[in-house]
Design a protein around this motif. Structure first.
Motif, mmCIF file in Angstrom:
data_model
loop_
_atom_site.group_PDB
_atom_site.id
_atom_site.type_symbol
_atom_site.label_atom_id
_atom_site.label_comp_id
_atom_site.label_asym_id
_atom_site.label_seq_id
_atom_site.Cartn_x
_atom_site.Cartn_y
_atom_site.Cartn_z
ATOM 1 N N LEU A 9 -1.026 -2.811 -10.381
ATOM 2 C CA LEU A 9 -2.394 -2.301 -10.374
ATOM 3 C C LEU A 9 -2.411 -0.776 -10.435
ATOM 4 O O LEU A 9 -1.666 -0.097 -9.728
ATOM 5 C CB LEU A 9 -3.128 -2.788 -9.136
ATOM 6 C CG LEU A 9 -3.263 -4.304 -9.002
ATOM 7 C CD1 LEU A 9 -4.084 -4.668 -7.778
ATOM 8 C CD2 LEU A 9 -3.882 -4.929 -10.256
ATOM 9 N N HIS A 10 -3.307 -0.266 -11.259
ATOM 10 C CA HIS A 10 -3.441 1.175 -11.455
ATOM 11 C C HIS A 10 -4.222 1.790 -10.305
ATOM 12 O O HIS A 10 -5.226 1.224 -9.841
ATOM 13 C CB HIS A 10 -4.172 1.437 -12.777
ATOM 14 C CG HIS A 10 -4.345 2.883 -13.096
ATOM 15 N ND1 HIS A 10 -5.539 3.561 -12.912
ATOM 16 C CD2 HIS A 10 -3.474 3.792 -13.596
ATOM 17 C CE1 HIS A 10 -5.391 4.810 -13.287
ATOM 18 N NE2 HIS A 10 -4.152 4.979 -13.703
ATOM 19 N N ILE A 11 -3.762 2.943 -9.828
ATOM 20 C CA ILE A 11 -4.512 3.768 -8.878
ATOM 21 C C ILE A 11 -4.935 5.020 -9.624
ATOM 22 O O ILE A 11 -4.101 5.739 -10.178
ATOM 23 C CB ILE A 11 -3.673 4.138 -7.642
ATOM 24 C CG1 ILE A 11 -3.229 2.868 -6.898
ATOM 25 C CG2 ILE A 11 -4.471 5.053 -6.708
ATOM 26 C CD1 ILE A 11 -2.325 3.144 -5.709
ATOM 27 N N TRP B 154 -6.360 0.539 -5.100
ATOM 28 C CA TRP B 154 -6.311 0.006 -6.472
ATOM 29 C C TRP B 154 -7.705 -0.286 -7.013
ATOM 30 O O TRP B 154 -7.853 -0.584 -8.198
ATOM 31 C CB TRP B 154 -5.502 -1.288 -6.492
ATOM 32 C CG TRP B 154 -4.255 -1.218 -5.683
ATOM 33 C CD1 TRP B 154 -3.056 -0.682 -6.063
ATOM 34 C CD2 TRP B 154 -4.084 -1.679 -4.339
ATOM 35 N NE1 TRP B 154 -2.148 -0.783 -5.040
ATOM 36 C CE2 TRP B 154 -2.752 -1.396 -3.960
ATOM 37 C CE3 TRP B 154 -4.916 -2.307 -3.410
ATOM 38 C CZ2 TRP B 154 -2.238 -1.720 -2.716
ATOM 39 C CZ3 TRP B 154 -4.408 -2.630 -2.165
ATOM 40 C CH2 TRP B 154 -3.096 -2.343 -1.818
ATOM 41 N N ARG C 150 0.824 -1.203 0.000
ATOM 42 C CA ARG C 150 0.000 0.000 0.000
ATOM 43 C C ARG C 150 0.862 1.258 0.000
ATOM 44 O O ARG C 150 1.940 1.277 0.594
ATOM 45 C CB ARG C 150 -0.919 0.027 1.229
ATOM 46 C CG ARG C 150 -2.003 -1.047 1.238
ATOM 47 C CD ARG C 150 -2.889 -0.871 2.469
ATOM 48 N NE ARG C 150 -4.011 -1.785 2.458
ATOM 49 C CZ ARG C 150 -4.012 -2.989 3.028
ATOM 50 N NH1 ARG C 150 -2.913 -3.419 3.635
ATOM 51 N NH2 ARG C 150 -5.078 -3.764 2.984
ATOM 52 N N ALA D 45 -3.707 -8.691 -9.565
ATOM 53 C CA ALA D 45 -2.299 -8.319 -9.442
ATOM 54 C C ALA D 45 -1.374 -9.329 -10.113
ATOM 55 O O ALA D 45 -0.217 -8.999 -10.405
ATOM 56 C CB ALA D 45 -1.935 -8.175 -7.968
ATOM 57 N N ILE E 205 -8.445 -8.248 -5.878
ATOM 58 C CA ILE E 205 -7.172 -7.536 -6.003
ATOM 59 C C ILE E 205 -6.025 -8.519 -6.204
ATOM 60 O O ILE E 205 -5.168 -8.338 -7.074
ATOM 61 C CB ILE E 205 -6.926 -6.668 -4.749
ATOM 62 C CG1 ILE E 205 -7.955 -5.542 -4.669
ATOM 63 C CG2 ILE E 205 -5.507 -6.093 -4.759
ATOM 64 C CD1 ILE E 205 -7.966 -4.828 -3.324
ATOM 65 N N VAL F 216 -10.822 -3.433 -11.001
ATOM 66 C CA VAL F 216 -9.383 -3.444 -10.747
ATOM 67 C C VAL F 216 -8.686 -3.566 -12.094
ATOM 68 O O VAL F 216 -9.084 -4.386 -12.934
ATOM 69 C CB VAL F 216 -8.974 -4.608 -9.822
ATOM 70 C CG1 VAL F 216 -7.497 -4.527 -9.494
ATOM 71 C CG2 VAL F 216 -9.799 -4.589 -8.527
#
Length: 366
Positions: A130-132, A144, A6, A125, A121, A336
């Motif tokens: 993963l895109h934020i 994410w 995170r 992954a 998630i 996601v």
């Protein structure tokens, strides 16, 4: 598998989404805004190496397809539904096969998937970082995840009903993308579950439907994709902006690294202009292509959601739009999106039809 690391400065560090519980309930139950727009900062995205999992798939995708109870191709051009499997039970070879199937068919659907947001998630992954999102609401401890959420407050919801590829302005826009719907609108007669379908269109099929001369011209062009309008809207509406907004130049036609097929890569949401053309001429060309995407019904598949259904699509080779026909009812899901490669055009790549014809000819000579 475990969750990705995170970011260090997430808001509301005291909050944790419980396992097996929808954040739609747990975040609001903790007294927090949902989706959550509490500001926090992220470093700007930089180019990262990426290898598509579909490149490791079996040529016949036998690990995956031997495990399903049925395979239903929903249209000739795009969309396949698989039955009899749970995504959480797939091993790595089956996931690789799934990535290849999504790359070929554009979007793959599965119903009745028993997975919570943490498992979603973890599954996604496997396919990439993963895109934020730069400004969309998030789950406070799971940034994410992009909540797909409209209810009685979505008075301008129809303005979002635009054909698009997600965040195409990024340096490495998402590839394989996963959406699970857990709450559907009771907008039908007598309060029945109805509305909120999603439509996908095949970039491969749309591109190969164009005339050879137009295709040859498009392959010489690049387009500007912009996240600036989205960022300005966030700031104007008291939202948050997590990274510096960017504009990026991508080829108008890109090559998919798994299939090797060419696909059209522009979209009405984020493509702002054709580089090097007079704006008037470029806008006419873009409008023509947008109309082809929207009106090419033979290149589309419309999916009617059921609770806990999942759609996994290739954001590089498809366009999609949600149908906002359920106001003021609630519709909620979780998306996601693993990032993929920087868009590129391989001059030696082929259209899907050309590649399949070449494969058939090769098989005849063997």
């Amino acid at each position: 598998m475990s969750l990705p690391e995170r970011p260090a400065n997430l808001p509301h560090p005291e909050y944790q989404t419980p396992r097996g519980v929808s954040p739609l309930q747990s975040v609001r139950g903790a007294g927090l805004e949902y989706p959550n727009y509490t500001p926090f900062k992220l470093p700007n995205l930089a180019l990262k190496s990426f290898t598509d999992r579909g490149l490791s798939a079996h040529p016949e995708k036998s690990s995956l397809l031997s495990a399903v109870s049925s395979i239903t191709h929903l249209t000739p051009e795009i969309g396949t539904e698989l039955s009899g499997i749970q995504l959480t039970a797939l091993n790595d070879p089956q996931k690789n096969d799934l990535a290849a199937l999504v790359a070929e068919r554009g979007v793959v659907f599965l119903r009745d998937q028993d997975l919570d947001v943490h498992q979603q998630i973890e599954f996604a992954a496997y396919f990439g970082a993963l895109h934020i999102h730069q400004m969309a609401g998030i789950i406070p401890d799971l940034p994410w995840v992009h909540p797909i959420y409209k209810d009685e407050t979505a008075v301008n919801g129809r303005s979002h009903q635009i054909w698009h590829s997600d965040v195409s302005y990024e340096l490495q826009p998402p590839g394989l993308t996963m959406l699970r719907m857990d709450t559907l609108p009771h907008a039908g007669p007598g309060g029945g579950v109805a509305g909120g379908d999603t439509i996908w269109a095949s970039g491969y099929a749309i591109y190969e439907s164009l005339s050879p001369k137009l295709r040859a011209f498009l392959e010489t062009l690049e387009a500007k994709h912009s996240g600036l309008e989205q960022a300005e809207k966030a700031l104007r509406t008291n939202g948050c902006l997590r990274r510096d907004p960017i504009e990026t130049i991508h080829p108008v036609v890109r090559t998919h690294p798994v299939t090797g097929w060419k696909t059209l890569y522009i979209n009405e949401n984020f493509t702002k202009e054709i580089v090097g053309l007079e704006k008037r001429v470029g806008d006419i060309l873009l409008d023509t292509l947008y109309r082809t995407i929207a009106e090419g019904y033979e290149f589309q598949v419309r999916w009617k959601w059921t609770p806990n259904a999942v759609a996994i699509w290739d954001n590089r080779a498809t366009f999609h739009t949600g149908i906002f026909d359920y106001f003021p009812h609630l519709r909620h899901g979780l998306r996601v999106a693993p990032q993929a490669e920087k868009p590129y055009l391989d001059p030696n790549s082929k259209t899907r039809r050309e590649a399949l014809q070449e494969k058939m000819e090769d098989e005849k000579t063997v």
